[in-house]
Enzyme design. Structure first.
Site, PDB file in Angstrom:
ATOM      1  N   SER A  99       0.900  -1.247  -0.020  1.00 31.00           N
ATOM      2  CA  SER A  99      -0.133   0.198  -0.073  1.00 31.00           C
ATOM      3  C   SER A  99       0.891   1.352  -0.079  1.00 31.00           C
ATOM      4  O   SER A  99       2.115   1.185   0.210  1.00 31.00           O
ATOM      5  CB  SER A  99      -0.828   0.022   1.326  1.00 31.00           C
ATOM      6  OG  SER A  99      -1.635   1.353   1.488  1.00 31.00           O
ATOM      7  N   TYR A 151      -1.451  -1.143  10.514  1.00 35.29           N
ATOM      8  CA  TYR A 151      -1.587  -1.174   9.045  1.00 35.29           C
ATOM      9  C   TYR A 151      -0.453  -0.676   8.525  1.00 35.29           C
ATOM     10  O   TYR A 151       0.264  -1.262   7.626  1.00 35.29           O
ATOM     11  CB  TYR A 151      -3.042  -0.588   8.397  1.00 35.29           C
ATOM     12  CG  TYR A 151      -3.127  -0.892   7.205  1.00 35.29           C
ATOM     13  CD1 TYR A 151      -3.738  -2.100   6.501  1.00 35.29           C
ATOM     14  CD2 TYR A 151      -2.700  -0.055   5.931  1.00 35.29           C
ATOM     15  CE1 TYR A 151      -3.955  -2.330   5.359  1.00 35.29           C
ATOM     16  CE2 TYR A 151      -3.154  -0.027   4.791  1.00 35.29           C
ATOM     17  CZ  TYR A 151      -3.629  -1.236   4.164  1.00 35.29           C
ATOM     18  OH  TYR A 151      -3.848  -1.661   2.859  1.00 35.29           O
TER      19      TYR A 151
END
Ligand code: NAD
Length: 246
Positions: A137, A150
């Protein structure tokens, strides 16, 4: 030049919805035989059936990337040429309030799960080589609020990708990471219609969210033999979000 994957056996983890389901369709349409893997076998079986009805080669498998027995069972049955390590969870919340077990669950899925699947895949690839694409990401490369676990997990996936690329180059195994920016899906489009969501979009240099199809060509390239001399590559697909002005 068309990127084709004819004759390749491909695995997509977390393929029951979102990006993973889309990736499975992209690989199948490029000629790969795709295994859609997820915790809910009946969901991926229905999606694999849909792909077969459309004339593509697809099957389904049950897989929980946090369980060693589940990973071992899948790779006992098949050796894959292409593995898309897509399964992931978000696990958001203020860092001050985050229980350790929630933090750990994100790491177990997004980092340890990626390692376990990559390792099992690579053990079956040492003779003929292969391509592993980890879905990281842009939050593996920069940070945002309320996603501490995350962002840490995805940063670790970026570094793991480079470490595995280094160790496994001698076996012809290429390991790359795709770092999507904010991709519009049914899960987040309500948020992006709000004022906060619209403000976020204005901070993306291209002033729009990513579409699932924006990921197709980069994914296919990293998975295909056309990228034979690319390994350890970290590719952002983000409308310039990472280079937004400070
Ligand atoms: P999603 O929640 O729709 O899909 C995640 C998938 O992973 C689901 O199919 C889920 O069932 C599966 N999964 C979760 N835990 C699992 C486990 N233990 N074992 C097996 N499967 C498991 O989310 P998404 O947006 O499609 O995200 C897919 C990947 O892309 C994730 O790794 C995510 O971090 C990454 N990503 C998404 C975006 C975005 O904007 N949507 C941006 C950057 C990165």
């Amino acid at each position: 030049m068309e990127l084709r994957l004819d004759g390749k056996l491909a695995l997509v983890t977390g393929a029951s919805g979102g990006l993973g389901l889309h990736f499975a369709g992209v690989l199948a349409k490029a000629g790969a035989h795709v295994t859609l893997a997820a915790r809910r076998a009946e969901t991926v079986e229905a999606e694999a059936h849909r792909l077969r009805e459309a004339g593509h080669a697809a099957d389904a498998a049950e897989l929980d990337v946090t369980r060693d027995d589940s990973v071992a069972a899948l790779f006992e049955a098949t050796a894959f040429d292409i593995v898309i390590n897509n399964a992931g969870i978000a696990g958001g919340g203020a860092a001050l309030d985050m229980p350790r077990d929630e933090f750990q669950q994100v790491i177990d899925t997004n980092l340890s799960g990626v390692f376990a699947v990559a390792q099992a895949a690579a053990r079956g690839m040492t003779e003929q080589g292969g391509a592993i694409v980890n879905i990281a990401s842009i939050l593996g490369l920069r940070v945002a609020g309320h996603v501490a676990a995350y962002t840490a997990s995805k940063a670790a996936v970026v570094q793991l990708t480079k470490a595995l690329a280094l160790e496994w180059a001698r076996y012809g195994i290429r390991v790359s990471a795709l770092c999507p920016g904010y991709i519009e899906t049914s899960i987040n489009n309500a948020f992006f219609a709000t004022d906060a969501g619209k403000a976020l979009i204005r901070r993306i240099p291209q002033r729009r969210l990513g579409r699932l199809t924006d990921l197709d060509a980069p994914l296919l390239l990293l998975a295909s033999d056309q990228a034979a001399y690319m390994t350890g590559a970290i590719i952002a697909v983000d409308g310039g979000h990472l280079v937004s002005g400070l």
